[in-house]
Motif scaffolding. Structure first.
Motif, PDB file in Angstrom:
ATOM      1  N   SER A   1       1.468   0.495   3.122  1.00  0.00           N
ATOM      2  CA  SER A   1       0.298  -0.301   2.740  1.00  0.00           C
ATOM      3  C   SER A   1       0.631  -1.255   1.603  1.00  0.00           C
ATOM      4  CB  SER A   1      -0.862   0.611   2.324  1.00  0.00           C
ATOM      5  OG  SER A   1      -1.331   1.335   3.432  1.00  0.00           O
TER       6      SER A   1
ATOM      7  N   GLU B   1      -6.684   2.213   0.359  1.00  0.00           N
ATOM      8  CA  GLU B   1      -6.674   0.806   0.760  1.00  0.00           C
ATOM      9  C   GLU B   1      -8.020   0.146   0.505  1.00  0.00           C
ATOM     10  OE1 GLU B   1      -3.441   0.915   4.412  1.00  0.00           O
ATOM     11  OE2 GLU B   1      -5.572   0.889   4.879  1.00  0.00           O
TER      12      GLU B   1
ATOM     13  N   ALA C   1      -8.136  -2.864  -2.141  1.00  0.00           N
ATOM     14  CA  ALA C   1      -7.946  -4.058  -1.318  1.00  0.00           C
ATOM     15  C   ALA C   1      -8.031  -5.302  -2.195  1.00  0.00           C
ATOM     16  CB  ALA C   1      -9.009  -4.112  -0.225  1.00  0.00           C
TER      17      ALA C   1
ATOM     18  N   ARG D   1      -1.757  -4.463   1.442  1.00  0.00           N
ATOM     19  CA  ARG D   1      -3.089  -3.847   1.489  1.00  0.00           C
ATOM     20  C   ARG D   1      -3.442  -3.155   0.177  1.00  0.00           C
ATOM     21  NH1 ARG D   1      -1.853  -1.251   7.165  1.00  0.00           N
ATOM     22  NH2 ARG D   1      -2.089  -3.094   8.473  1.00  0.00           N
ATOM     23  N   VAL D   2      -2.416  -2.747  -0.547  1.00  0.00           N
ATOM     24  CA  VAL D   2      -2.579  -2.144  -1.875  1.00  0.00           C
ATOM     25  C   VAL D   2      -1.650  -2.923  -2.804  1.00  0.00           C
ATOM     26  CG1 VAL D   2      -2.279  -0.076  -3.286  1.00  0.00           C
ATOM     27  CG2 VAL D   2      -3.094   0.141  -0.934  1.00  0.00           C
TER      28      VAL D   2
END
Length: 92
Positions: free
Chosen positions: A7, A35, A39, A12-13
């Motif tokens: 992620s 996430e 975000a 996403r992170v």
């Protein structure tokens, strides 16, 4: 842990939130929850946060505003992105 690092690699992170994200996973939270919490902010949402901070703190210098804004975004935006938008908004 692999899902969390994937992620991060996919954006996403944010990397600057990795420590807090790891703590959440270790505490048993799902990577999807992590996430969702971290975000990255959309630019329009970030602009609203910056505008609110500048209006509610008139006369504060750039570095003080940066601290206030970074506290409000909670790792969902990079310092360079916040600074770029803040400087742009202060010029107008």
């Amino acid at each position: 842990m692999e899902k969390l690092f994937a992620s991060v690699a996919k954006g996403r992170v944010p990397k600057n939130s990795l420590h807090d994200a790891l703590v959440m996973v270790i505490e048993g939270r799902a990577v999807k929850d992590v996430e969702d919490k971290f975000a990255p902010m959309e630019e329009d949402e970030l602009k609203k946060v910056i505008a609110d901070a500048t209006k509610s703190n008139p006369g504060k210098n750039e570095s003080v505003l940066m601290g206030i804004i970074m506290g409000r975004v909670g790792g969902r935006a990079t310092g360079s992105e916040v600074m770029r938008l803040l400087r742009k908004m202060l010029k107008n």
